[in-house]
Design a protein around this motif. Structure first.
Motif, PDB file in Angstrom:
ATOM      1  N   ARG A   1       0.829  -1.205   0.000  1.00 19.20           N
ATOM      2  CA  ARG A   1       0.000   0.000   0.000  1.00 19.20           C
ATOM      3  C   ARG A   1       0.866   1.258   0.000  1.00 19.20           C
ATOM      4  N   ARG A   2       1.929   1.252   0.808  1.00 17.08           N
ATOM      5  CA  ARG A   2       2.801   2.433   0.843  1.00 17.08           C
ATOM      6  C   ARG A   2       3.504   2.648  -0.484  1.00 17.08           C
ATOM      7  N   ALA A   3       3.933   1.563  -1.115  1.00 17.80           N
ATOM      8  CA  ALA A   3       4.609   1.685  -2.410  1.00 17.80           C
ATOM      9  C   ALA A   3       3.653   2.221  -3.476  1.00 17.80           C
ATOM     10  N   THR A   4       2.409   1.768  -3.434  1.00 17.45           N
ATOM     11  CA  THR A   4       1.407   2.263  -4.381  1.00 17.45           C
ATOM     12  C   THR A   4       1.189   3.756  -4.179  1.00 17.45           C
ATOM     13  N   ALA A   5       1.067   4.165  -2.928  1.00 19.10           N
ATOM     14  CA  ALA A   5       0.876   5.585  -2.637  1.00 19.10           C
ATOM     15  C   ALA A   5       2.080   6.398  -3.104  1.00 19.10           C
ATOM     16  N   GLY A   6       3.277   5.866  -2.897  1.00 14.94           N
ATOM     17  CA  GLY A   6       4.476   6.581  -3.302  1.00 14.94           C
ATOM     18  C   GLY A   6       4.547   6.823  -4.794  1.00 14.94           C
ATOM     19  N   LEU A   7       4.182   5.823  -5.583  1.00 17.51           N
ATOM     20  CA  LEU A   7       4.205   6.008  -7.025  1.00 17.51           C
ATOM     21  C   LEU A   7       3.161   7.033  -7.458  1.00 17.51           C
ATOM     22  N   LEU A   8       1.975   6.983  -6.855  1.00 15.72           N
ATOM     23  CA  LEU A   8       0.921   7.935  -7.208  1.00 15.72           C
ATOM     24  C   LEU A   8       1.348   9.358  -6.867  1.00 15.72           C
ATOM     25  N   VAL A   9       2.048   9.540  -5.748  1.00 19.95           N
ATOM     26  CA  VAL A   9       2.566  10.862  -5.406  1.00 19.95           C
ATOM     27  C   VAL A   9       3.577  11.322  -6.449  1.00 19.95           C
ATOM     28  N   SER A  10       4.449  10.417  -6.901  1.00 16.26           N
ATOM     29  CA  SER A  10       5.439  10.773  -7.927  1.00 16.26           C
ATOM     30  C   SER A  10       4.754  11.219  -9.214  1.00 16.26           C
ATOM     31  N   LEU A  11       3.699  10.508  -9.593  1.00 16.88           N
ATOM     32  CA  LEU A  11       2.961  10.897 -10.792  1.00 16.88           C
ATOM     33  C   LEU A  11       2.286  12.249 -10.593  1.00 16.88           C
ATOM     34  N   GLY A  12       1.800  12.488  -9.380  1.00 16.65           N
ATOM     35  CA  GLY A  12       1.192  13.778  -9.084  1.00 16.65           C
ATOM     36  C   GLY A  12       2.184  14.909  -9.176  1.00 16.65           C
ATOM     37  N   LEU A  13       3.401  14.705  -8.669  1.00 16.92           N
ATOM     38  CA  LEU A  13       4.423  15.737  -8.755  1.00 16.92           C
ATOM     39  C   LEU A  13       4.803  16.024 -10.207  1.00 16.92           C
ATOM     40  N   THR A  14       4.888  14.966 -11.020  1.00 14.82           N
ATOM     41  CA  THR A  14       5.184  15.176 -12.441  1.00 14.82           C
ATOM     42  C   THR A  14       4.082  15.981 -13.107  1.00 14.82           C
ATOM     43  N   ALA A  15       2.822  15.693 -12.742  1.00 16.39           N
ATOM     44  CA  ALA A  15       1.701  16.460 -13.291  1.00 16.39           C
ATOM     45  C   ALA A  15       1.779  17.918 -12.852  1.00 16.39           C
ATOM     46  N   MET A  16       2.199  18.176 -11.616  1.00 15.64           N
ATOM     47  CA  MET A  16       2.339  19.556 -11.144  1.00 15.64           C
ATOM     48  C   MET A  16       3.428  20.298 -11.918  1.00 15.64           C
ATOM     49  N   LEU A  17       4.493  19.594 -12.267  1.00 11.81           N
ATOM     50  CA  LEU A  17       5.531  20.217 -13.084  1.00 11.81           C
ATOM     51  C   LEU A  17       4.976  20.662 -14.425  1.00 11.81           C
ATOM     52  N   ASP A  18       3.957  19.948 -14.886  1.00  8.42           N
ATOM     53  CA  ASP A  18       3.306  20.256 -16.165  1.00  8.42           C
ATOM     54  C   ASP A  18       2.101  21.179 -15.960  1.00  8.42           C
ATOM     55  N   TYR A  19       1.952  21.701 -14.739  1.00  9.45           N
ATOM     56  CA  TYR A  19       0.855  22.595 -14.370  1.00  9.45           C
ATOM     57  C   TYR A  19      -0.517  21.944 -14.577  1.00  9.45           C
ATOM     58  N   ASP A  20      -0.569  20.636 -14.432  1.00  3.19           N
ATOM     59  CA  ASP A  20      -1.838  19.910 -14.546  1.00  3.19           C
ATOM     60  C   ASP A  20      -2.342  19.606 -13.136  1.00  3.19           C
ATOM     61  N   ARG A  21      -2.985  20.574 -12.520  1.00  2.00           N
ATOM     62  CA  ARG A  21      -3.404  20.450 -11.132  1.00  2.00           C
ATOM     63  C   ARG A  21      -4.541  19.447 -10.955  1.00  2.00           C
ATOM     64  N   ILE A  22      -5.407  19.355 -11.935  1.00  2.00           N
ATOM     65  CA  ILE A  22      -6.544  18.437 -11.816  1.00  2.00           C
ATOM     66  C   ILE A  22      -6.061  16.996 -11.769  1.00  2.00           C
ATOM     67  N   PHE A  23      -5.132  16.656 -12.667  1.00  2.00           N
ATOM     68  CA  PHE A  23      -4.608  15.284 -12.676  1.00  2.00           C
ATOM     69  C   PHE A  23      -3.798  15.005 -11.418  1.00  2.00           C
ATOM     70  N   ALA A  24      -2.999  15.995 -10.985  1.00  2.00           N
ATOM     71  CA  ALA A  24      -2.218  15.828  -9.758  1.00  2.00           C
ATOM     72  C   ALA A  24      -3.138  15.592  -8.569  1.00  2.00           C
ATOM     73  N   ARG A  25      -4.245  16.318  -8.535  1.00  5.41           N
ATOM     74  CA  ARG A  25      -5.216  16.158  -7.448  1.00  5.41           C
ATOM     75  C   ARG A  25      -5.749  14.737  -7.405  1.00  5.41           C
ATOM     76  N   ARG A  26      -6.025  14.187  -8.584  1.00  2.49           N
ATOM     77  CA  ARG A  26      -6.520  12.811  -8.624  1.00  2.49           C
ATOM     78  C   ARG A  26      -5.470  11.843  -8.078  1.00  2.49           C
ATOM     79  N   CYS A  27      -4.212  12.055  -8.469  1.00  5.45           N
ATOM     80  CA  CYS A  27      -3.131  11.177  -7.994  1.00  5.45           C
ATOM     81  C   CYS A  27      -3.005  11.239  -6.480  1.00  5.45           C
ATOM     82  N   TYR A  28      -3.036  12.451  -5.911  1.00  3.39           N
ATOM     83  CA  TYR A  28      -2.871  12.594  -4.473  1.00  3.39           C
ATOM     84  C   TYR A  28      -4.032  11.978  -3.706  1.00  3.39           C
ATOM     85  N   ARG A  29      -5.230  12.150  -4.226  1.00 10.32           N
ATOM     86  CA  ARG A  29      -6.384  11.552  -3.549  1.00 10.32           C
ATOM     87  C   ARG A  29      -6.296  10.027  -3.558  1.00 10.32           C
ATOM     88  N   LEU A  30      -5.870   9.472  -4.686  1.00  8.73           N
ATOM     89  CA  LEU A  30      -5.683   8.024  -4.746  1.00  8.73           C
ATOM     90  C   LEU A  30      -4.580   7.587  -3.783  1.00  8.73           C
TER      91      LEU A  30
END
Length: 343
Positions: A268-297
């Motif tokens: 579970r922690r590893a899954t959360a960690g990857l989703l956070v990484s994807l969220g950070l990448t989305a934030m670098l691309d200024y895609d806040r909506i997608f990042a929000r989805r990643c963080y919530r997951l």
């Protein structure tokens, strides 16, 4: 009477590996160990120039062309087409060092009760530059007991491992239910089941050059390619990863029950960690909506991670406000909420 020569079947799955597959194959063909090497390259539906690169090796290696099915399916197909007494794997972006087969085979033959031998690896960047670090963490530089594997995610790199074909057959191969979205879980599950069939032998010596994940810039480039391929391509990628994680969770729970509670928490922690990484990448691309989805997951899998709540809240700030606040924060905190490219 002269001893029979060993035959080792090397299975190399490749998907869009035009830049690295030749070096991987060459590193196998250069091995010297007093036996024969059978190389099976499984071209798993590549859409780049991988097929053209492989054409230069036809006749020296066996090439299986198939529709894309993911690493588990490709590896199993390669083993079915092979004939060696020993089976080993090499990812298409990794490279074997000289003596890899000689050292691991000697260790396997020396211990008749061993199910598998694996080693450490040297780390190199995506472009091939050596990083001066090794793959195995300090506290894992030993062969794991079964309880170790049921207590956390143990770092065993398939490219370093070798086993007898009979052992692979007893395991039943890699679980092909894992989707193509992320290859981590079928490796982890395979290693746990393999440990049921005998002890592991670990050699604390790098025998493989392991290529690490892409840089921030390359991750952003890949993300934009996925978005251009399909409006929902990246969302589908996340859905596949979550499905794979849930499958890993179910398989472990069904097979090991309460013995694996700590492993299930680590999944579970590893899954959360990857989703956070994807969220950070989305934030670098200024895609806040997608990042929000990643963080919530991510919070679904690790609801007690305070940093993820901060990152989620950051996605609701107006861009101008976020930039103003970020400029006043220490560099480490800037990177934690908006990624290194914005720091």
């Amino acid at each position: 009477m002269e001893a029979a020569r060993k035959t080792v079947s090397v299975i190399i799955p490749v998907f869009n590996g035009e830049a690295t597959i030749a070096a991987a194959i060459d590193s196998v063909l250069a091995q010297e160990f007093g036996g024969d090497v059978e190389v099976i390259v499984v071209n798993d539906g590549s859409t780049d120039a991988t097929s053209s690169v492989l054409d230069a090796y036809r006749g020296r290696v066996t090439v299986l062309d198939r529709v894309n099915g993911g690493p588990a399916v490709a590896r199993n197909a390669g083993v079915r087409a092979s004939h060696g007494e020993y089976v080993t794997f090499l990812d298409a972006d990794d490279i074997w060092m000289p003596g890899k087969l000689e050292k691991t085979l000697a260790a396997l033959d020396h211990d008749c009760g061993a199910a598998m031998v694996y080693t450490n690896a040297s780390m190199m960047a995506a472009g091939g530059e050596m990083l001066g670090t090794t793959y195995t963490p300090e506290d894992e530089k030993r062969a794991p007991a079964m309880e170790d594997l049921l207590s956390g995610l143990w770092n065993i790199l398939p490219s370093t491992a070798v086993m007898k074909r009979a052992t692979f057959d007893k395991i039943g191969g890699f679980r092909e239910e894992f989707a193509t979205g992320h290859p981590q879980w079928e490796d982890s599950y395979f290693m746990i089941v393999a440990r049921e069939h005998g002890r592991f032998v670990y050699l604390d010596e790098p025998t493989v050059l392991y290529r690490v994940a892409a840089s921030v810039e390359e991750s952003l480039k890949r993300r934009r390619v996925w978005k251009n391929d399909s409006e929902n391509a990246e969302a589908i990628r996340i859905d596949r990863y979550v499905r794979n994680s849930e499958l890993m969770n179910r398989l472990v729970r069904e097979r090991y029950g309460d013995r694996a509670l700590r492993l299930l928490a680590a999944i579970r922690r590893a899954t959360a960690g990857l989703l956070v990484s994807l969220g950070l990448t989305a934030m670098l691309d200024y895609d806040r909506i997608f990042a929000r989805r990643c963080y919530r997951l991510a919070l679904h899998y690790d609801p007690f991670d305070a940093k993820t709540y901060v990152r989620l809240g950051w996605t609701f700030l107006p861009v101008r406000v976020a930039r103003t606040i970020s400029a006043a924060l220490p560099l480490r905190i800037q990177r934690a909420v908006s990624g290194p490219a914005h720091a």
